[in-house]
Design a protein around this motif. Structure first.
Motif, short mmCIF file in Angstrom:
data_model
loop_
_atom_site.label_atom_id
_atom_site.label_comp_id
_atom_site.label_asym_id
_atom_site.label_seq_id
_atom_site.Cartn_x
_atom_site.Cartn_y
_atom_site.Cartn_z
N PRO A 70 18.21 -11.93 -30.10
CA PRO A 70 16.75 -11.78 -30.27
C PRO A 70 16.14 -13.00 -30.94
N GLU A 71 15.02 -13.45 -30.41
CA GLU A 71 14.28 -14.59 -30.97
C GLU A 71 12.83 -14.44 -30.58
N TRP A 72 11.96 -15.17 -31.25
CA TRP A 72 10.55 -15.12 -30.90
C TRP A 72 10.33 -15.81 -29.55
N LEU A 73 9.50 -15.21 -28.74
CA LEU A 73 9.23 -15.73 -27.41
C LEU A 73 8.44 -17.04 -27.49
N VAL A 74 8.92 -18.07 -26.82
CA VAL A 74 8.24 -19.36 -26.78
C VAL A 74 7.49 -19.48 -25.45
N CYS A 75 6.21 -19.82 -25.54
CA CYS A 75 5.37 -19.98 -24.35
C CYS A 75 4.84 -21.40 -24.28
N ALA A 76 4.61 -21.86 -23.07
CA ALA A 76 3.93 -23.14 -22.83
C ALA A 76 2.53 -22.84 -22.35
N ILE A 77 1.53 -23.53 -22.91
CA ILE A 77 0.13 -23.23 -22.62
C ILE A 77 -0.63 -24.54 -22.41
N LEU A 78 -1.33 -24.65 -21.28
CA LEU A 78 -2.13 -25.81 -20.95
C LEU A 78 -3.59 -25.53 -21.29
N ILE A 79 -4.19 -26.40 -22.13
CA ILE A 79 -5.57 -26.17 -22.57
C ILE A 79 -6.43 -27.41 -22.34
N PHE B 210 -6.61 -33.07 -22.30
CA PHE B 210 -5.86 -31.85 -22.00
C PHE B 210 -4.51 -31.92 -22.71
N VAL B 211 -4.03 -30.76 -23.14
CA VAL B 211 -2.77 -30.69 -23.88
C VAL B 211 -1.92 -29.56 -23.32
N LEU B 212 -0.66 -29.88 -23.06
CA LEU B 212 0.34 -28.87 -22.70
C LEU B 212 1.20 -28.64 -23.93
N ASP B 213 0.93 -27.55 -24.63
CA ASP B 213 1.55 -27.28 -25.92
C ASP B 213 2.55 -26.14 -25.78
N VAL B 214 3.44 -26.01 -26.75
CA VAL B 214 4.39 -24.90 -26.77
C VAL B 214 4.31 -24.21 -28.12
N THR B 215 4.46 -22.88 -28.11
CA THR B 215 4.39 -22.13 -29.36
C THR B 215 5.12 -20.81 -29.22
N PRO B 216 5.80 -20.35 -30.27
CA PRO B 216 6.29 -18.97 -30.28
C PRO B 216 5.12 -18.01 -30.46
N SER C 23 12.34 -17.38 -22.18
CA SER C 23 13.10 -16.15 -22.39
C SER C 23 14.11 -16.43 -23.49
N ALA C 24 14.91 -15.46 -23.83
CA ALA C 24 15.90 -15.65 -24.88
C ALA C 24 16.88 -16.75 -24.45
N GLY C 25 16.84 -17.87 -25.14
CA GLY C 25 17.76 -18.96 -24.85
C GLY C 25 17.32 -19.90 -23.76
N VAL C 26 16.14 -19.69 -23.15
CA VAL C 26 15.67 -20.55 -22.06
C VAL C 26 14.24 -20.98 -22.36
N SER C 27 13.99 -22.27 -22.31
CA SER C 27 12.65 -22.80 -22.59
C SER C 27 11.70 -22.51 -21.43
N PRO C 28 10.39 -22.40 -21.71
CA PRO C 28 9.43 -22.25 -20.62
C PRO C 28 9.41 -23.50 -19.74
N ARG C 29 9.16 -23.32 -18.45
CA ARG C 29 9.14 -24.44 -17.51
C ARG C 29 7.76 -25.10 -17.53
N LEU C 30 7.71 -26.30 -18.08
CA LEU C 30 6.44 -27.00 -18.18
C LEU C 30 5.86 -27.33 -16.81
N ALA C 31 6.73 -27.63 -15.85
CA ALA C 31 6.25 -27.97 -14.51
C ALA C 31 5.49 -26.80 -13.88
N ASP C 32 5.98 -25.58 -14.11
CA ASP C 32 5.30 -24.41 -13.56
C ASP C 32 3.91 -24.26 -14.17
N VAL C 33 3.80 -24.50 -15.49
CA VAL C 33 2.49 -24.40 -16.15
C VAL C 33 1.55 -25.48 -15.64
#
Length: 355
Positions: free
Chosen positions: A173-182, A156-162, A196-206
C-alpha cells in the motif's frame, strides 16, 4: 432522470444500490463511492439499506433505527435528506470532501482582510500559513479578467503528486501518484492520469490526452513553454525514466525538466490550483518510499483501478467547471484560439513510440 451519458457499469458496489440505479451508478456517485474508506463504505451501505427498507410496507422503523444506532428522529431526518437529494452523499455519515475553495474575485486588500479575520486577527501568522495565504491571494489576482487575458496560454506544467487515495495494484500500500497537465496561470487542468502501486503514471499518456483536450477546447495559446516533473523511478523504471528526462531536456531545455523529490511533490499544481483537485486532497509532502502507518491506512480510501479512473476524471471536471465558464466568457477557450503550438510542443516532448 439519470443522464445516460454519465452511467457507469456499477462496478464493485453493493447490490442494494441497484434498486435505485438499476442501470448502474452515475459517474458522480461512483466517484463519491470511490473516495470512501472501507469503514465508510460499510457504514454508508447500512444506512442506505435502512433508508430503502424504510419505504417498504410494514417496515419497523424503530428496529431499523436501532440497528443504525440512532433514534427514530435521526432515521426520519436521514430519509428526508434522501428524499430531497437522492444521492449517496445525502445518506453518508461522512459527507467527505468538499470542493476546493473557488476564488471570490475580491480585491487583494479585501481578500487579505477576510483571511486575517478568519485567522482570528493574528498579527504574525506562521510561515506555512503566510505561504498559503500568499498563494491564495496570487490565485485570486490571477483570476482577474485582464490578468487572465495577459497571462493565459503561455506556460504549461506537467506535474506529479500523490493524492489522498491508496494506490491499487499488487505492490505494498502507498499513496496514489498522479500526473496532471495544467495551464499554470489559470490552473486549468487539461489532463490527468494515475499510476498504481509500484508503477509511475505514464507522462506520455497525459501529454497526448492534454493535446486532445486543448484541441477540443480551442485553447488560446501564445508562445507556449512546457515544464515537466519526471516521477522518481520505481523498480525497473530507472533506464526508461532517465532516457525520457534526457529527451525532454533536449527538447524543452534543461531548466524545464526536473525529477520529483520526496515531500516536494506537486509544487506547481498547488501554486496554480490549491491543495485540492475538486474534492480530492493532494498529499504533496508524502514519500512513496515510506510505508503508510496502519492507523492511517485503516481510514484511507482504497478504490479499485476502475474507480480511480472515474474518481480522478470526475474531480478534474469539478475543479475546472467554474474556471472553464470564465475562460469561455473571455474567449480564451471555445473561441478563435489556436492550440496547435501547444500540441506541437507536447508531440515533440512525447513523440509516438515506434513499434
Amino acid at each position: 432522470m439519470i443522464d445516460k451519458d454519465l452511467l457507469g457499469d456499477g462496478g464493485d458496489v453493493p447490490e442494494v444500490f441497484r434498486r435505485v440505479w438499476p442501470d448502474g451508478l452515475p459517474t458522480s456517485e461512483l466517484a463519491f463511492w470511490a473516495s470512501l474508506s472501507p469503514t465508510e463504505r460499510d457504514d454508508l451501505t447500512k444506512r442506505f439499506a435502512a433508508v430503502v427498507a424504510a419505504d417498504e410496507p410494514g417496515a419497523d422503523l424503530a428496529e431499523l433505527a436501532r440497528n443504525l444506532g440512532m433514534g427514530r428522529t435521526g432515521l426520519y431526518s436521514l430519509r428526508t435528506r434522501w428524499a430531497h437529494q437522492r444521492t449517496l452523499r445525502a445518506v453518508a455519515r461522512f459527507a467527505t470532501r468538499s470542493a476546493r475553495r473557488i476564488p471570490t474575485m475580491a480585491f487583494p486588500a479585501e481578500a487579505a482582510a477576510a483571511d486575517d479575520e478568519a485567522a482570528g486577527g493574528a498579527a504574525a501568522p506562521s510561515r506555512p500559513t503566510a505561504r498559503r495565504l500568499a498563494r491564495e491571494r496570487a490565485r485570486d489576482a490571477a483570476r482577474d479578467p485582464e490578468a487572465l487575458r495577459r497571462g493565459f496560454g503561455h506556460r504549461f506544467v506537467l506535474d506529479v503528486t500523490p493524492v489522498d487515495l491508496v494506490a491499487p495494484g499488487s505492490g505494498d500500500p502507498e499513496w496514489l501518484v498522479c500526473a496532471i497537465l495544467i495551464e499554470e496561470f489559470s490552473g486549468l487542468i487539461l489532463a490527468a492520469a494515475p499510476g498504481s502501486a509500484g508503477v509511475s503514471p505514464r507522462l506520455a499518456d497525459v501529454a497526448r490526452a492534454g493535446a486532445e483536450r486543448a484541441l477540443e477546447l480551442r485553447l488560446s495559446v501564445r508562445k507556449p513553454s512546457l515544464a515537466v516533473v519526471v516521477p522518481d523511478p520505481r523498480e525497473g523504471e530507472f533506464l526508461a525514466m532517465t532516457r525520457m528526462r534526457a529527451h525532454l531536456a533536449e527538447v524543452l531545455g534543461e531548466a524545464s525538466v526536473r525529477w520529483s523529490e520526496p515531500r516536494r511533490f506537486g509544487s506547481a499544481l498547488v501554486e496554480a490550483v490549491g491543495e485540492r483537485v475538486g474534492g480530492l486532497d493532494l498529499r504533496r509532502r508524502a514519500d512513496w518510499r515510506k510505508p503508510i502507518a496502519n492507523d492511517v491506512l485503516a481510514k484511507a480510501a482504497v478504490p479499485s483501478p476502475s474507480e480511480v479512473e472515474v474518481l480522478l476524471r470526475t474531480e478534474v471536471r469539478r475543479s475546472n467547471e467554474l474556471l472553464e465558464r470564465r475562460l469561455r466568457r473571455l474567449g480564451l477557450i471555445g473561441g478563435g484560439g489556436d492550440p496547435t503550438p501547444l500540441v506541437g510542443l507536447l508531440d515533440a516532448a512525447f513523440p509516438e513510440e515506434r513499434p
